[in-house]
Motif scaffolding. Structure first.
Motif, PDB file in Angstrom:
ATOM      1  N   TYR A 117       0.839  -1.203   0.000  1.00 47.90           N
ATOM      2  CA  TYR A 117       0.000   0.000   0.000  1.00 47.90           C
ATOM      3  C   TYR A 117       0.870   1.248   0.000  1.00 47.90           C
ATOM      4  O   TYR A 117       2.046   1.221   0.389  1.00 47.90           O
ATOM      5  N   HIS A 134     -11.658 -10.666   3.432  1.00 47.84           N
ATOM      6  CA  HIS A 134     -12.634 -10.016   2.549  1.00 47.84           C
ATOM      7  C   HIS A 134     -13.897 -10.869   2.398  1.00 47.84           C
ATOM      8  O   HIS A 134     -14.781 -10.508   1.627  1.00 47.84           O
ATOM      9  N   LYS A 151     -16.762  -4.200  -8.675  1.00 49.33           N
ATOM     10  CA  LYS A 151     -16.194  -2.930  -8.204  1.00 49.33           C
ATOM     11  C   LYS A 151     -17.223  -2.134  -7.446  1.00 49.33           C
ATOM     12  O   LYS A 151     -18.438  -2.309  -7.610  1.00 49.33           O
ATOM     13  N   GLU A 163     -13.027   0.564  -5.387  1.00 51.45           N
ATOM     14  CA  GLU A 163     -12.460  -0.706  -4.945  1.00 51.45           C
ATOM     15  C   GLU A 163     -12.812  -1.746  -6.001  1.00 51.45           C
ATOM     16  O   GLU A 163     -13.979  -1.874  -6.385  1.00 51.45           O
ATOM     17  N   TYR A 165     -12.209  -5.823  -7.481  1.00 44.85           N
ATOM     18  CA  TYR A 165     -11.739  -7.206  -7.313  1.00 44.85           C
ATOM     19  C   TYR A 165     -11.553  -7.836  -8.694  1.00 44.85           C
ATOM     20  O   TYR A 165     -12.474  -7.858  -9.509  1.00 44.85           O
ATOM     21  N   PHE A 178      -7.192  -7.494  -5.147  1.00 47.91           N
ATOM     22  CA  PHE A 178      -8.005  -6.372  -4.676  1.00 47.91           C
ATOM     23  C   PHE A 178      -7.181  -5.091  -4.782  1.00 47.91           C
ATOM     24  O   PHE A 178      -6.027  -5.053  -4.358  1.00 47.91           O
ATOM     25  N   THR A 180      -7.453  -0.587  -4.564  1.00 48.59           N
ATOM     26  CA  THR A 180      -8.189   0.671  -4.405  1.00 48.59           C
ATOM     27  C   THR A 180      -7.515   1.689  -5.313  1.00 48.59           C
ATOM     28  O   THR A 180      -6.289   1.710  -5.436  1.00 48.59           O
TER      29      THR A 180
END
Length: 263
Positions: A117, A134, A151, A163, A165, A178, A180
């Motif tokens: 991240y 999740h 999404k 977000e 997937y 996943f 963002t």
């Protein structure tokens, strides 16, 4: 030589003036009407072009993101890559782009196996950097059910985020990546868009919720007909009146890949 009776002369002059002036006036009126129609068409076309340009920028980001992540998924699926190598590839992906916040790999049970991240774009992970589950998230459940990308587009601190997937398969089953993604710069561009003195633009998600707020507008009249038209993929300009009786010209463009529309 033609001689006129004195009483007929004024009538003749009036008649002569009328047959001369009426066609000129009629032609002038038609020219004004044609110019007015052309002006309305140009205004409508400009509205449409503005909406389509903003929608394209949003979808272009999703297209670029898809290309990056296809490469990342190929690396994750490659059996000879260690988890250290996979993590390094995902970190390089974060450094390469300016809009990814989180990239994580999720196993078939919904648990994160790996996560990278960018702190400035994912402050929530800074507070809780642990690997999380999740399995109870609606978008992940939909992915497990359909095996297709899902999404969610949302607003946070006045900016658009998504977000997403991405499903992919390994020998262990159906996995997911996943991510963002931030649309902060594009949100600011949408919010600052002006059309004339009072015109503005905004974004609605698939549910028709307004997720952006024009800088110069306090309250947006939410015309349900126009929003439904936009989300169905309707194109072109339309006129409507708000509750105060003020007439507006609106144009719409669907945002196909992200999901939603620009109005």
């Amino acid at each position: 030589m033609i001689r006129f009776h004195k009483k007929l002369l004024p009538r003749f002059v009036i008649w002569l003036v009328l047959i001369t002036a009426i066609p000129v006036g009629w032609v002038g009126l038609k020219i004004v009407q044609i110019n007015d129609d052309n002006l309305q068409k140009e205004v409508g076309r400009y509205h449409v072009q503005t909406a389509e340009a903003l929608a394209k920028k949003l979808d272009d980001r999703i297209t670029a993101m898809d290309e990056f992540l296809r490469f990342a998924i190929s690396a994750i699926q490659y059996p000879d890559f260690s988890w250290e190598n996979k993590s390094a590839i995902l970190k390089a992906l974060l450094d390469t782009t300016k809009y990814f916040g989180i990239i994580s790999v999720i196993g078939p049970d919904g648990e994160e196996l790996l996560k990278v991240y960018e702190p400035s774009r994912a402050p929530e992970v800074v507070e809780n950097p642990s690997l999380v589950s999740h399995s109870n998230r609606a978008e992940y459940k939909e992915l497990k059910k359909t095996g297709e990308q899902t999404k969610r587009v949302y607003e946070k601190s006045g900016n658009l985020f998504a977000e997403v997937y991405y499903p992919f398969k390994t020998i262990t089953g159906l996995n997911a990546m996943f991510v963002t993604v931030s649309f902060k710069d594009l949100t600011q561009e949408i919010n600052s868009q002006t059309i004339g003195q009072k015109g503005f633009a905004y974004f609605v998600n698939r549910k028709g919720n307004i997720l952006s707020r024009p800088a110069l507008v306090k309250d947006i009249y939410q015309d349900e007909g126009i929003i439904k038209w936009a989300l169905r993929g309707g194109a072109g300009a339309r006129e409507f009146s708000d509750p105060n009786g003020i007439k507006w010209v609106s144009a719409t463009a669907v945002v196909e890949k992200l999901g939603g529309a620009i109005i």
